[in-house]
Design a protein around this motif. Structure first.
Motif, PDB file in Angstrom:
ATOM      1  N   LEU A   3      37.347  11.283 113.814  1.00 16.99           N
ATOM      2  CA  LEU A   3      38.450  11.758 114.653  1.00 16.99           C
ATOM      3  C   LEU A   3      39.033  10.634 115.488  1.00 16.99           C
ATOM      4  CD1 LEU A   3      37.027  15.205 115.845  1.00 16.99           C
ATOM      5  CD2 LEU A   3      38.813  14.802 114.158  1.00 16.99           C
ATOM      6  N   LEU A   4      38.163   9.779 116.039  1.00 18.91           N
ATOM      7  CA  LEU A   4      38.626   8.670 116.867  1.00 18.91           C
ATOM      8  C   LEU A   4      39.489   7.714 116.043  1.00 18.91           C
ATOM      9  CD1 LEU A   4      38.641   6.906 119.389  1.00 18.91           C
ATOM     10  CD2 LEU A   4      36.453   5.948 118.660  1.00 18.91           C
ATOM     11  N   VAL A   5      39.007   7.321 114.872  1.00 18.85           N
ATOM     12  CA  VAL A   5      39.764   6.386 114.033  1.00 18.85           C
ATOM     13  C   VAL A   5      41.093   6.993 113.614  1.00 18.85           C
ATOM     14  CG1 VAL A   5      39.763   5.193 111.808  1.00 18.85           C
ATOM     15  CG2 VAL A   5      37.712   5.171 113.231  1.00 18.85           C
ATOM     16  N   ASN A   6      41.071   8.248 113.196  1.00 18.81           N
ATOM     17  CA  ASN A   6      42.315   8.894 112.767  1.00 18.81           C
ATOM     18  C   ASN A   6      43.319   8.999 113.900  1.00 18.81           C
ATOM     19  OD1 ASN A   6      41.479   9.222 110.134  1.00 18.81           O
ATOM     20  ND2 ASN A   6      40.615  11.252 110.478  1.00 18.81           N
ATOM     21  N   ASP A   7      42.856   9.343 115.107  1.00 22.53           N
ATOM     22  CA  ASP A   7      43.765   9.447 116.247  1.00 22.53           C
ATOM     23  C   ASP A   7      44.392   8.100 116.578  1.00 22.53           C
ATOM     24  OD1 ASP A   7      43.396  12.123 116.483  1.00 22.53           O
ATOM     25  OD2 ASP A   7      42.005  12.027 118.183  1.00 22.53           O
ATOM     26  N   ILE A   8      43.592   7.035 116.569  1.00 29.71           N
ATOM     27  CA  ILE A   8      44.120   5.709 116.897  1.00 29.71           C
ATOM     28  C   ILE A   8      45.153   5.275 115.855  1.00 29.71           C
ATOM     29  CG2 ILE A   8      43.508   3.268 117.083  1.00 29.71           C
ATOM     30  CD1 ILE A   8      40.886   4.130 118.354  1.00 29.71           C
ATOM     31  N   LEU A   9      44.874   5.500 114.593  1.00 32.59           N
ATOM     32  CA  LEU A   9      45.817   5.130 113.542  1.00 32.59           C
ATOM     33  C   LEU A   9      47.078   5.985 113.607  1.00 32.59           C
ATOM     34  CD1 LEU A   9      43.368   4.547 110.557  1.00 32.59           C
ATOM     35  CD2 LEU A   9      44.500   2.830 111.964  1.00 32.59           C
ATOM     36  N   ASP A  10      46.928   7.262 113.933  1.00 32.06           N
ATOM     37  CA  ASP A  10      48.109   8.128 114.053  1.00 32.06           C
ATOM     38  C   ASP A  10      49.000   7.701 115.206  1.00 32.06           C
ATOM     39  OD1 ASP A  10      47.621   9.665 111.873  1.00 32.06           O
ATOM     40  OD2 ASP A  10      46.650  11.313 112.950  1.00 32.06           O
ATOM     41  N   ILE A  11      48.402   7.367 116.339  1.00 33.50           N
ATOM     42  CA  ILE A  11      49.218   6.979 117.494  1.00 33.50           C
ATOM     43  C   ILE A  11      49.963   5.686 117.212  1.00 33.50           C
ATOM     44  CG2 ILE A  11      47.658   5.535 118.891  1.00 33.50           C
ATOM     45  CD1 ILE A  11      49.711   8.535 120.148  1.00 33.50           C
ATOM     46  N   GLU A  12      49.353   4.784 116.425  1.00 30.46           N
ATOM     47  CA  GLU A  12      50.037   3.546 116.059  1.00 30.46           C
ATOM     48  C   GLU A  12      51.230   3.852 115.164  1.00 30.46           C
ATOM     49  OE1 GLU A  12      51.384   0.346 113.742  1.00 30.46           O
ATOM     50  OE2 GLU A  12      50.193   1.980 112.894  1.00 30.46           O
ATOM     51  N   LYS A  13      51.069   4.781 114.241  1.00 31.33           N
ATOM     52  CA  LYS A  13      52.171   5.139 113.354  1.00 31.33           C
ATOM     53  C   LYS A  13      53.298   5.835 114.115  1.00 31.33           C
ATOM     54  CE  LYS A  13      49.624   5.451 109.025  1.00 31.33           C
ATOM     55  NZ  LYS A  13      49.253   6.301 107.877  1.00 31.33           N
ATOM     56  N   ILE A  14      52.935   6.622 115.101  1.00 28.40           N
ATOM     57  CA  ILE A  14      53.961   7.280 115.913  1.00 28.40           C
ATOM     58  C   ILE A  14      54.777   6.240 116.664  1.00 28.40           C
ATOM     59  CG2 ILE A  14      54.304   8.751 117.933  1.00 28.40           C
ATOM     60  CD1 ILE A  14      51.926  10.424 116.937  1.00 28.40           C
ATOM     61  N   GLU A  15      54.103   5.251 117.248  1.00 24.39           N
ATOM     62  CA  GLU A  15      54.807   4.209 117.995  1.00 24.39           C
ATOM     63  C   GLU A  15      55.723   3.392 117.095  1.00 24.39           C
ATOM     64  OE1 GLU A  15      51.798   1.929 119.903  1.00 24.39           O
ATOM     65  OE2 GLU A  15      51.599   3.288 121.611  1.00 24.39           O
ATOM     66  N   SER A  16      55.279   3.107 115.877  1.00 24.18           N
ATOM     67  CA  SER A  16      56.078   2.280 114.974  1.00 24.18           C
ATOM     68  C   SER A  16      57.069   3.089 114.152  1.00 24.18           C
ATOM     69  CB  SER A  16      55.154   1.509 114.022  1.00 24.18           C
ATOM     70  OG  SER A  16      54.390   2.398 113.221  1.00 24.18           O
ATOM     71  N   GLY A  17      57.073   4.417 114.302  1.00 24.35           N
ATOM     72  CA  GLY A  17      58.003   5.262 113.559  1.00 24.35           C
ATOM     73  C   GLY A  17      57.663   5.414 112.091  1.00 24.35           C
ATOM     74  N   ARG A  18      56.396   5.183 111.715  1.00 30.08           N
ATOM     75  CA  ARG A  18      55.996   5.267 110.316  1.00 30.08           C
ATOM     76  C   ARG A  18      55.197   6.523 110.007  1.00 30.08           C
ATOM     77  NH1 ARG A  18      52.527   2.043 108.636  1.00 30.08           N
ATOM     78  NH2 ARG A  18      51.702   1.257 110.595  1.00 30.08           N
ATOM     79  N   LEU A  19      55.131   7.464 110.949  1.00 27.03           N
ATOM     80  CA  LEU A  19      54.416   8.703 110.682  1.00 27.03           C
ATOM     81  C   LEU A  19      55.274   9.566 109.763  1.00 27.03           C
ATOM     82  CD1 LEU A  19      51.791  10.178 111.494  1.00 27.03           C
ATOM     83  CD2 LEU A  19      53.125  11.400 113.206  1.00 27.03           C
ATOM     84  N   GLU A  20      54.791   9.814 108.551  1.00 30.55           N
ATOM     85  CA  GLU A  20      55.589  10.507 107.541  1.00 30.55           C
ATOM     86  C   GLU A  20      55.193  11.977 107.439  1.00 30.55           C
ATOM     87  OE1 GLU A  20      55.102   8.348 103.960  1.00 30.55           O
ATOM     88  OE2 GLU A  20      56.352   6.667 104.623  1.00 30.55           O
ATOM     89  N   PHE A  21      56.144  12.778 106.987  1.00 30.03           N
ATOM     90  CA  PHE A  21      55.943  14.218 106.886  1.00 30.03           C
ATOM     91  C   PHE A  21      56.389  14.683 105.501  1.00 30.03           C
ATOM     92  CE2 PHE A  21      56.431  13.242 111.328  1.00 30.03           C
ATOM     93  CZ  PHE A  21      55.463  14.015 111.944  1.00 30.03           C
TER      94      PHE A  21
END
Length: 828
Positions: free
Chosen positions: A385-403
């Motif tokens: 959970l920790l690793v996934n949250d950190i990677l997700d927050i990085e993608k949100i900041e860089s605008g690369r979180l895909e849906f």
């Protein structure tokens, strides 16, 4: 004042001169009028005399010697006629006199006619009463002519008198005006002299004032120069490029950083059009490309501020070189990608292995070993959970979180989330209770919304009292489907409410140790909900506790598909606009036990899919309202059409295959018109039959632990073919035998696993592809694969179910040579 007085005097003199000229013009006009009147009177008097001469000459012709007087008569007659014609020309602009001249002309003509008549009698030698009468009549006519002539003389004399009176009046008026002008000129001259006297007296004071103004201007100029030098010094000490641009978009001021950045002398920059350095200037701000004089360019961040001072408009431009920032972003992305792979891959092995052992795959364990195994499994879950949250927050900041959104049931997502998190709630002795209510369809990424629900459910479980209940529900209104999770904890402190959705937010530093977590869950949840055009929030619940909620826009309802009846005939949707071809297909399929439903347009096809379920469909690529390629892609976006077998029956089947390229996953066969009935039957049989025995699955993965875990998850249901690199994978793809599925890891020792997609698309039949990697699959890859799972995010049962589903939807084994895998060139 002196200039005003002088101007007034000059104006008076000019006015007086103009008036004098006017008087002279009036006098000239009056003289001409008097002369014309005299000429007209003399002409009328001459006409009278000529009338007498004509009558006298006629009498001499009648009673005396006719020789010389006859010529005299005709000369007089001609002169009379000429005089009358001249009079007509003189009075044509005078209506009253023109009428009199017309009467004079008529009377004169009548008299001359009488005279002519008596002359004719005389020429024949006749005499008698008629000549006497004619003489008397001619005399009467002569008196009438003389009367009209006298009236004309009187009229002209009256007109001349009126003109003389008007001229006298204007002359008197001019004399008065001249007198006034002369007086005013004298007064103005005196005022000008007085003003000149005052000006001479104030000259010294004015000169002194001008000298003081000159000295002040020089001081201001010196101050401005010092200020400009100070400003230039300040600008030169700035590390960013600063440009001052005028209204014409030319550079007026530049700093030393600009000269260094654009590699030009400072003086060379001044006066240049700013577009020569920043082509996008004026069209947008933010990140732009800047251009140097040598043709090279660099990325920069542009910010502008416009000003309007003393009527002068311009703008100040600040340009910051972001080359280093982009390089750091690339390094960060590479680092995150590396961390994603290097952390998620071993975590997947640890987590899955622990799950398999805990599930009994290694047999019964001693109690103490099971307790230690449970501890390790729970902590691996926390680390995941920790690793996934950190990677997700990085993608949100860089605008690369895909849906990857699709039409789904909101209540079904809620029930799945509760089922997946019941075990987590039991750790805190908390029960999840789902409230009854309505359902609604939403357009959402199921995995991401499940992530939001998991965050809310885990938080509610952590902050609820032991033995408590977390109430979960779904409310539906006209526009939204609102999910809510209510706990019975102590509530949220007032000072923490404003930052609860911020990153790493914790109500108390002690919460990290007592409750666990990174403080990223709610921040990630808000980003996911907002990407779905929704809202998220919380409120105090009645009776204590907190109620978290988030709302998603709902979709319009559509009819539920009818359930498949046991033993029914297979149903096929025939999408064909040619009625004869459609009927022929329906008859062919009926012979082989299929019920065919015909749709002549794309709209009719989707309406049929909305109102019923089908086992397969035939597709014509040339439809009246939409091309078949577009229809196929829309079909694959629907939940009921994602894996629906498709047989293309079209006159342009080959062109359609090239257009779809790698997107044609699930196309059983491409049939050209006219239709081959045997091939059609084989294609539909292939769409429904399944191979017997374990399915052959190619697993391309360089991590041995991951391969063993996946093999253990599938058990005897699949025959796993391992490949550790691209080279081994290509060798396996070239071997004979039907592959039911290909599982690919993106990060391989000799390249990206995605490079295998063209090789897989070259197989016939083409197996579906499952991306199982530590890296999230990009949107550009989604159209070429059947499914994508992320390591460390995927539970064992999810992995197993996904593989089974793809196997069932994959290619079939058979005895026909056409079913033997063969390599072909990938479509261009």
């Amino acid at each position: 004042m002196t200039l005003g007085a002088a101007g007034l005097v000059l104006g008076l003199y000019l006015g007086g001169g103009a008036l004098a000229l006017r008087v002279l013009d009036d006098a000239q006009t009056q003289r001409e009028r008097v002369s014309a009147s005299q000429e007209m009177v003399e002409m009328l008097l001459d006409l009278r005399g000529t009338l007498y001469e004509a009558v006298a000459a006629r009498n001499q012709v009648l009673f005396g010697d006719p020789g010389p007087f006859r010529r005299s008569f005709f000369d007089s007659r001609r002169r009379i006629t000429d005089r009358v014609a001249v009079l007509h020309g003189r009075v044509q602009d005078r209506p009253d006199q023109s009428a009199l001249v017309a009467r004079l002309d008529a009377r004169t003509s009548a008299m001359l006619n009488r005279l002519d008549a008596t002359m004719r009698f005389a020429s024949r030698g006749e005499d008698g009463p008629d000549i006497t009468m004619m003489i008397r009549e001619a005399g009467a006519e002569r008196q009438a002519v003389l009367a009209v002539a006298d009236r004309l003389v009187e009229s002209e004399r009256s007109r001349l008198a009126a003109g003389n009176r008007a001229y006298s009046a204007r002359a008197n008026q001019a004399r008065g005006i001249m007198a006034v002008l002369f007086g005013v000129a004298l007064v103005s001259t005196a005022a000008a002299l007085w003003a000149l006297h005052r000006q001479r007296r104030s000259t010294l004071a004015r000169y002194a004032s001008l000298e003081a103004s000159r000295r002040a201007a020089e001081a201001d100029k010196l101050t401005l120069s010092e200020s400009r030098t100070r400003l230039q010094s300040i600008l030169d000490h700035a590390s960013d490029t600063i440009l001052l641009v005028d209204r014409a978009e030319r550079i007026q001021i530049a700093n030393e950083a600009a000269a260094q950045q654009f590699r030009q002398p400072l003086h060379a920059l001044l006066g240049q059009p700013v577009q020569a350095l920043i082509p996008a200037f004026g069209r947008r701000q933010g990140e732009v490309e800047a251009r140097r004089a040598d043709g090279s360019s660099f990325p920069a961040e542009l910010s502008m501020g416009r000003y309007d001072q003393d009527g002068e408009q311009g703008c100040v431009c600040v340009l910051r070189d972001i080359t280093e920032r982009r390089r750091l972003d690339e390094m960060k992305n590479e680092f995150v990608s590396t961390v994603s792979h290097e952390l998620r891959t071993p975590l997947t092995s640890i987590r899955a292995s622990l799950g398999l052992v805990a599930g009994g795959v290694a047999g019964t364990l001693p109690e103490q070993a099971r307790e230690l195994l449970d501890i390790a499994h729970k902590n691996s879950e926390r680390l995941v959970l920790l690793v996934n949250d950190i990677l997700d927050i990085e993608k949100i900041e860089s605008g690369r979180l895909e849906f990857h959104r699709e039409r789904v049931s909101a209540r079904q997502m809620l029930e799945q989330a509760v089922a997946a998190n019941r075990a987590y709630g039991s750790q805190f002795e908390v029960r999840f209770a789902i409230e009854p209510g309505r359902d609604a369809a939403v357009y959402a990424d199921v995995q991401r919304i499940q992530q939001v629900l998991a965050n809310l459910l885990s938080n509610a479980a952590k902050f609820s009292p032991h033995g408590g209940t977390v109430e979960v529900g779904l409310s539906v209104d006209a526009g939204n489907a609102t999910f809510h999770v209510r706990d019975h904890g102590n509530g949220i402190p007032e000072v923490f409410r404003s930052r609860i959705f911020q990153r790493f937010a914790q109500a108390d530093s002690s919460d990290v140790r007592q409750k666990g977590g990174t403080g990223l869950g709610l921040s990630i949840s808000r980003a996911i909900v907002e990407h779905h055009a929704g809202q998220i929030g919380f409120e105090d619940a009645p009776g204590g506790g907190t109620r978290f909620w988030f709302a998603l826009p709902r979709l319009v309802e559509r009819p539920v598909l009818r359930a498949t009846e046991p033993g029914r005939r297979r149903r096929v949707l025939i999408i064909e606009d040619d009625a004869d071809v459609a009927r022929l297909l329906q008859m062919m399929l009926d012979q082989h036990g299929w019920d065919g439903h015909i749709a002549a347009t794309a709209e009719a096809a989707f309406a049929a899919l909305d109102h019923g379920s089908f086992d397969a469909l035939t597709l014509d690529l040339m439809l009246p309202d939409e091309d078949g390629i577009s229809l196929f892609r829309r079909l694959r976006l629907r939940p009921d059409g994602h894996a629906l077998p498709v047989v293309v029956v079209s006159a342009v089947a080959d062109e359609g295959r090239l257009s779809l390229n790698g997107d044609a996953v699930g196309v059983v066969d491409w049939l050209e018109k006219p239709i081959d009935q045997a091939r059609l039957r084989a294609a539909l049989t292939q769409a429904l039959h399944r191979a017997e025995g374990p399915s052959r699955i190619l697993h391309v993965e360089d991590d041995d632990d991951i391969r063993r875990v996946v093999s253990a998850v599938m058990g005897d249901a699949a025959e796993m073919l391992p490949a550790r690199s691209l080279a081994e994978a290509r060798m396996a793809l070239a071997e004979p035998g039907t592959l039911r599925l290909v599982i690919i890891d993106v990060g391989l020792p000799d390249g990206s696993g995605l490079d295998l997609l063209p090789d897989i698309q070259g197989l016939s039949p083409q197996p579906p592809v499952l991306i199982f990697s530590a890296t999230d699959t990009g949107a550009h890859t989604a159209g070429s694969v059947a499914a994508a799972l992320v390591k460390s995010r995927t539970e064992n049962n999810t992995l197993h179910d996904t593989i089974r589903q793809l196997i069932e939807a994959g290619p079939l084994a058979g005895t026909s040579p056409e079913n033997t895998p063969r390599r072909t060139e990938p479509a261009a």
